[in-house]
Design a protein around this motif. Structure first.
Motif, PDB file in Angstrom:
ATOM      1  N   ARG A  99      49.439  21.879  -8.362  1.00  0.00           N
ATOM      2  CA  ARG A  99      50.886  21.999  -8.178  1.00  0.00           C
ATOM      3  C   ARG A  99      51.416  20.886  -7.273  1.00  0.00           C
ATOM      4  NH1 ARG A  99      54.533  27.252  -6.400  1.00  0.00           N
ATOM      5  NH2 ARG A  99      56.492  26.108  -6.242  1.00  0.00           N
ATOM      6  N   ASP A 100      50.611  20.483  -6.295  1.00  0.00           N
ATOM      7  CA  ASP A 100      51.034  19.364  -5.443  1.00  0.00           C
ATOM      8  C   ASP A 100      51.216  18.099  -6.269  1.00  0.00           C
ATOM      9  OD1 ASP A 100      51.043  20.752  -2.941  1.00  0.00           O
ATOM     10  OD2 ASP A 100      48.857  20.652  -2.921  1.00  0.00           O
ATOM     11  N   TRP A 101      50.263  17.826  -7.171  1.00  0.00           N
ATOM     12  CA  TRP A 101      50.383  16.629  -8.006  1.00  0.00           C
ATOM     13  C   TRP A 101      51.580  16.741  -8.940  1.00  0.00           C
ATOM     14  CZ3 TRP A 101      48.370  12.259  -6.749  1.00  0.00           C
ATOM     15  CH2 TRP A 101      47.181  12.223  -5.998  1.00  0.00           C
ATOM     16  N   ALA A 102      51.883  17.951  -9.409  1.00  0.00           N
ATOM     17  CA  ALA A 102      53.074  18.146 -10.231  1.00  0.00           C
ATOM     18  C   ALA A 102      54.335  17.851  -9.426  1.00  0.00           C
ATOM     19  CB  ALA A 102      53.111  19.576 -10.776  1.00  0.00           C
ATOM     20  N   ASP A 103      54.322  18.213  -8.141  1.00  0.00           N
ATOM     21  CA  ASP A 103      55.470  17.925  -7.283  1.00  0.00           C
ATOM     22  C   ASP A 103      55.587  16.427  -7.001  1.00  0.00           C
ATOM     23  OD1 ASP A 103      56.429  20.521  -7.088  1.00  0.00           O
ATOM     24  OD2 ASP A 103      55.223  20.996  -5.319  1.00  0.00           O
ATOM     25  N   VAL A 104      54.457  15.736  -6.857  1.00  0.00           N
ATOM     26  CA  VAL A 104      54.492  14.272  -6.727  1.00  0.00           C
ATOM     27  C   VAL A 104      55.169  13.668  -7.945  1.00  0.00           C
ATOM     28  CG1 VAL A 104      53.122  12.168  -6.622  1.00  0.00           C
ATOM     29  CG2 VAL A 104      52.436  14.140  -5.262  1.00  0.00           C
ATOM     30  N   ALA A 105      54.757  14.123  -9.130  1.00  0.00           N
ATOM     31  CA  ALA A 105      55.318  13.601 -10.372  1.00  0.00           C
ATOM     32  C   ALA A 105      56.809  13.864 -10.459  1.00  0.00           C
ATOM     33  CB  ALA A 105      54.590  14.220 -11.565  1.00  0.00           C
ATOM     34  N   ALA A 106      57.226  15.063 -10.092  1.00  0.00           N
ATOM     35  CA  ALA A 106      58.642  15.409 -10.158  1.00  0.00           C
ATOM     36  C   ALA A 106      59.454  14.593  -9.157  1.00  0.00           C
ATOM     37  CB  ALA A 106      58.824  16.903  -9.910  1.00  0.00           C
ATOM     38  N   LEU A 107      58.876  14.354  -7.975  1.00  0.00           N
ATOM     39  CA  LEU A 107      59.582  13.604  -6.942  1.00  0.00           C
ATOM     40  C   LEU A 107      59.713  12.132  -7.323  1.00  0.00           C
ATOM     41  CD1 LEU A 107      60.812  14.101  -4.113  1.00  0.00           C
ATOM     42  CD2 LEU A 107      58.601  13.454  -3.138  1.00  0.00           C
ATOM     43  N   ALA A 108      58.638  11.556  -7.882  1.00  0.00           N
ATOM     44  CA  ALA A 108      58.642  10.130  -8.224  1.00  0.00           C
ATOM     45  C   ALA A 108      59.295   9.856  -9.570  1.00  0.00           C
ATOM     46  CB  ALA A 108      57.215   9.603  -8.219  1.00  0.00           C
ATOM     47  N   GLY A 109      59.091  10.739 -10.527  1.00  0.00           N
ATOM     48  CA  GLY A 109      59.640  10.548 -11.861  1.00  0.00           C
ATOM     49  C   GLY A 109      58.618   9.976 -12.830  1.00  0.00           C
ATOM     50  N   PRO A 110      58.643  10.377 -14.099  1.00  0.00           N
ATOM     51  CA  PRO A 110      57.684   9.906 -15.106  1.00  0.00           C
ATOM     52  C   PRO A 110      57.662   8.385 -15.215  1.00  0.00           C
ATOM     53  CG  PRO A 110      58.998  11.727 -15.963  1.00  0.00           C
ATOM     54  CD  PRO A 110      59.620  11.322 -14.667  1.00  0.00           C
ATOM     55  N   GLY A 111      56.464   7.816 -15.270  1.00  0.00           N
ATOM     56  CA  GLY A 111      56.302   6.385 -15.450  1.00  0.00           C
ATOM     57  C   GLY A 111      56.439   5.552 -14.201  1.00  0.00           C
ATOM     58  N   ASN A 112      56.777   6.169 -13.083  1.00  0.00           N
ATOM     59  CA  ASN A 112      56.947   5.419 -11.840  1.00  0.00           C
ATOM     60  C   ASN A 112      55.658   5.406 -11.028  1.00  0.00           C
ATOM     61  OD1 ASN A 112      59.694   4.678 -12.143  1.00  0.00           O
ATOM     62  ND2 ASN A 112      60.318   6.753 -11.573  1.00  0.00           N
ATOM     63  N   ALA A 113      55.528   4.409 -10.178  1.00  0.00           N
ATOM     64  CA  ALA A 113      54.330   4.263  -9.349  1.00  0.00           C
ATOM     65  C   ALA A 113      54.521   4.965  -8.009  1.00  0.00           C
ATOM     66  CB  ALA A 113      54.021   2.792  -9.128  1.00  0.00           C
ATOM     67  N   VAL A 114      53.435   5.515  -7.504  1.00  0.00           N
ATOM     68  CA  VAL A 114      53.442   6.099  -6.163  1.00  0.00           C
ATOM     69  C   VAL A 114      52.360   5.407  -5.340  1.00  0.00           C
ATOM     70  CG1 VAL A 114      54.370   8.325  -6.851  1.00  0.00           C
ATOM     71  CG2 VAL A 114      51.910   7.972  -6.917  1.00  0.00           C
ATOM     72  N   ALA A 115      52.683   5.125  -4.079  1.00  0.00           N
ATOM     73  CA  ALA A 115      51.744   4.469  -3.170  1.00  0.00           C
ATOM     74  C   ALA A 115      51.087   5.522  -2.298  1.00  0.00           C
ATOM     75  CB  ALA A 115      52.479   3.440  -2.309  1.00  0.00           C
ATOM     76  N   LEU A 116      49.772   5.521  -2.275  1.00  0.00           N
ATOM     77  CA  LEU A 116      49.013   6.554  -1.575  1.00  0.00           C
ATOM     78  C   LEU A 116      48.042   5.902  -0.604  1.00  0.00           C
ATOM     79  CD1 LEU A 116      48.210   8.589  -4.796  1.00  0.00           C
ATOM     80  CD2 LEU A 116      49.945   9.187  -3.101  1.00  0.00           C
ATOM     81  N   ALA A 117      47.990   6.422   0.604  1.00  0.00           N
ATOM     82  CA  ALA A 117      47.081   5.903   1.624  1.00  0.00           C
ATOM     83  C   ALA A 117      46.209   7.030   2.142  1.00  0.00           C
ATOM     84  CB  ALA A 117      47.867   5.283   2.780  1.00  0.00           C
ATOM     85  N   ALA A 118      44.990   6.690   2.521  1.00  0.00           N
ATOM     86  CA  ALA A 118      44.058   7.646   3.114  1.00  0.00           C
ATOM     87  C   ALA A 118      43.857   8.865   2.212  1.00  0.00           C
ATOM     88  CB  ALA A 118      44.527   8.086   4.501  1.00  0.00           C
ATOM     89  N   LEU A 119      43.791   8.622   0.913  1.00  0.00           N
ATOM     90  CA  LEU A 119      43.660   9.706  -0.054  1.00  0.00           C
ATOM     91  C   LEU A 119      42.253  10.282  -0.016  1.00  0.00           C
ATOM     92  CD1 LEU A 119      45.420  11.065  -2.224  1.00  0.00           C
ATOM     93  CD2 LEU A 119      44.393   9.515  -3.885  1.00  0.00           C
ATOM     94  N   ARG A 120      42.149  11.602   0.095  1.00  0.00           N
ATOM     95  CA  ARG A 120      40.850  12.254   0.206  1.00  0.00           C
ATOM     96  C   ARG A 120      40.317  12.693  -1.157  1.00  0.00           C
ATOM     97  NH1 ARG A 120      39.979  13.347   5.501  1.00  0.00           N
ATOM     98  NH2 ARG A 120      38.404  14.922   5.079  1.00  0.00           N
ATOM     99  N   GLU A 121      41.211  12.834  -2.143  1.00  0.00           N
ATOM    100  CA  GLU A 121      40.814  13.205  -3.489  1.00  0.00           C
ATOM    101  C   GLU A 121      41.545  12.310  -4.476  1.00  0.00           C
ATOM    102  OE1 GLU A 121      41.180  17.354  -4.336  1.00  0.00           O
ATOM    103  OE2 GLU A 121      40.518  17.967  -2.340  1.00  0.00           O
ATOM    104  N   PRO A 122      40.929  11.933  -5.604  1.00  0.00           N
ATOM    105  CA  PRO A 122      41.588  11.027  -6.545  1.00  0.00           C
ATOM    106  C   PRO A 122      42.737  11.718  -7.268  1.00  0.00           C
ATOM    107  CG  PRO A 122      39.526  11.858  -7.463  1.00  0.00           C
ATOM    108  CD  PRO A 122      39.574  12.318  -6.040  1.00  0.00           C
ATOM    109  N   PRO A 123      43.674  10.928  -7.810  1.00  0.00           N
ATOM    110  CA  PRO A 123      44.750  11.502  -8.619  1.00  0.00           C
ATOM    111  C   PRO A 123      44.178  12.154  -9.878  1.00  0.00           C
ATOM    112  CG  PRO A 123      45.227   9.219  -7.999  1.00  0.00           C
ATOM    113  CD  PRO A 123      43.796   9.481  -7.664  1.00  0.00           C
ATOM    114  N   PRO A 124      44.969  12.947 -10.578  1.00  0.00           N
ATOM    115  CA  PRO A 124      44.505  13.528 -11.854  1.00  0.00           C
ATOM    116  C   PRO A 124      44.070  12.436 -12.826  1.00  0.00           C
ATOM    117  CG  PRO A 124      46.534  14.590 -11.121  1.00  0.00           C
ATOM    118  CD  PRO A 124      46.316  13.429 -10.204  1.00  0.00           C
ATOM    119  N   ARG A 125      43.223  12.807 -13.773  1.00  0.00           N
ATOM    120  CA  ARG A 125      42.627  11.833 -14.684  1.00  0.00           C
ATOM    121  C   ARG A 125      43.645  11.107 -15.547  1.00  0.00           C
ATOM    122  NH1 ARG A 125      37.189  14.902 -16.981  1.00  0.00           N
ATOM    123  NH2 ARG A 125      36.114  15.094 -14.948  1.00  0.00           N
ATOM    124  N   ASP A 126      44.777  11.727 -15.834  1.00  0.00           N
ATOM    125  CA  ASP A 126      45.755  11.079 -16.715  1.00  0.00           C
ATOM    126  C   ASP A 126      46.723  10.180 -15.949  1.00  0.00           C
ATOM    127  OD1 ASP A 126      46.848  13.298 -15.472  1.00  0.00           O
ATOM    128  OD2 ASP A 126      48.152  13.819 -17.170  1.00  0.00           O
TER     129      ASP A 126
END
Length: 244
Positions: free
Chosen positions: A61-88
């Motif tokens: 659900r957190d990743w779904a909220d990232v997607a909703a906040l950023a918008g489809p097709g847009n890039a998000v910058a992530l630092a100190a990530l402890r787990e990789p993004p979803p496979r897609d």
């Protein structure tokens, strides 16, 4: 909780060191007034900083909220990530980094350094475009104190403050115009910014690309020591998102 449940989610206080998730520590602490949010996701305004902050252990659900906040097709910058993004999610940029902390920095003010503010932003952006020290946007100067050195009236070097976890302040935006490199201006500004941080009773830290061995050696010579290795990446939100 159902998939369509829109009730706000609470995030338990992190048990990790503030520098383990520094963007989140900043946006839930001294930089909370900058925070834009959706669910448990926090980010800076797009003209302040590109960094987006996830919980320490993000779920679907957190990743779904990232997607909703950023918008489809847009890039998000992530630092100190402890787990990789979803496979897609397509990763378009990945870089190994190092996090360095003040161990024995001989911090000191610099008589030639001047405080930079909103009026100086066009010159700051121009210097950044020439030297590429990392992300610097039109309102990045609002994150903390930025100092510069001018020669002949022109801004030729700068450094300042970025992330601000409680008790810590990141030194960032360190850059020097090619015409004055080798004169120690970057070192002087780092020490001057560190002095201001220390004066507030906080501890300076910084990040650097692991591949930029020259910069890492410089920071270590100034009294910073390696705290940990980290990773910076940018990922694309899928153009088509599943229904929620």
């Amino acid at each position: 909780m159902t998939q369509n449940d829109t009730r706000p989610r609470t995030d338990a206080p992190s048990r990790l060191h503030p520098l383990e998730n520094p963007a989140r520590s900043s946006l839930t602490g001294p930089h909370a007034h900058f925070a834009e949010s959706r669910g448990r996701i926090l980010r800076y305004p797009s003209d302040v900083s590109p960094w987006l902050a996830l919980p320490d252990a993000p779920d679907a659900r957190d990743w779904a909220d990232v997607a909703a906040l950023a918008g489809p097709g847009n890039a998000v910058a992530l630092a100190a990530l402890r787990e990789p993004p979803p496979r897609d999610w397509e990763i378009v940029f990945r870089a190994e980094g190092v996090q360095l902390v003040d161990a024995s920095v001989n911090a000191a003010p610099d008589p030639e350094a001047v405080v930079l503010g909103p009026r100086d932003v066009p010159e700051m952006l121009d210097l950044v475009a020439r030297t590429r020290p990392g992300p610097f946007l039109p309102r990045t100067v609002e994150l903390g104190t930025y100092l510069g050195i001018r020669r002949g009236g022109a801004l030729v070097a700068m450094a300042g403050e970025r992330l601000h976890p409680p008790g810590w302040t990141e030194i960032s935006g360190v850059c020097t115009d090619e015409s004055v490199r080798g004169q120690g201006l970057a070192s002087r500004l780092v020490l001057a910014v560190a002095h201001g941080i220390r004066e507030r009773g906080e501890t300076p830290f910084l990040h650097a690309s692991a591949s930029n061995t020259g910069a890492v050696r410089l920071y270590e010579s100034l009294g910073f020591r390696l705290r940990r290795r980290t990773e910076f990446l940018s990922a694309l939100v899928p153009a088509t998102l599943p229904p929620r």
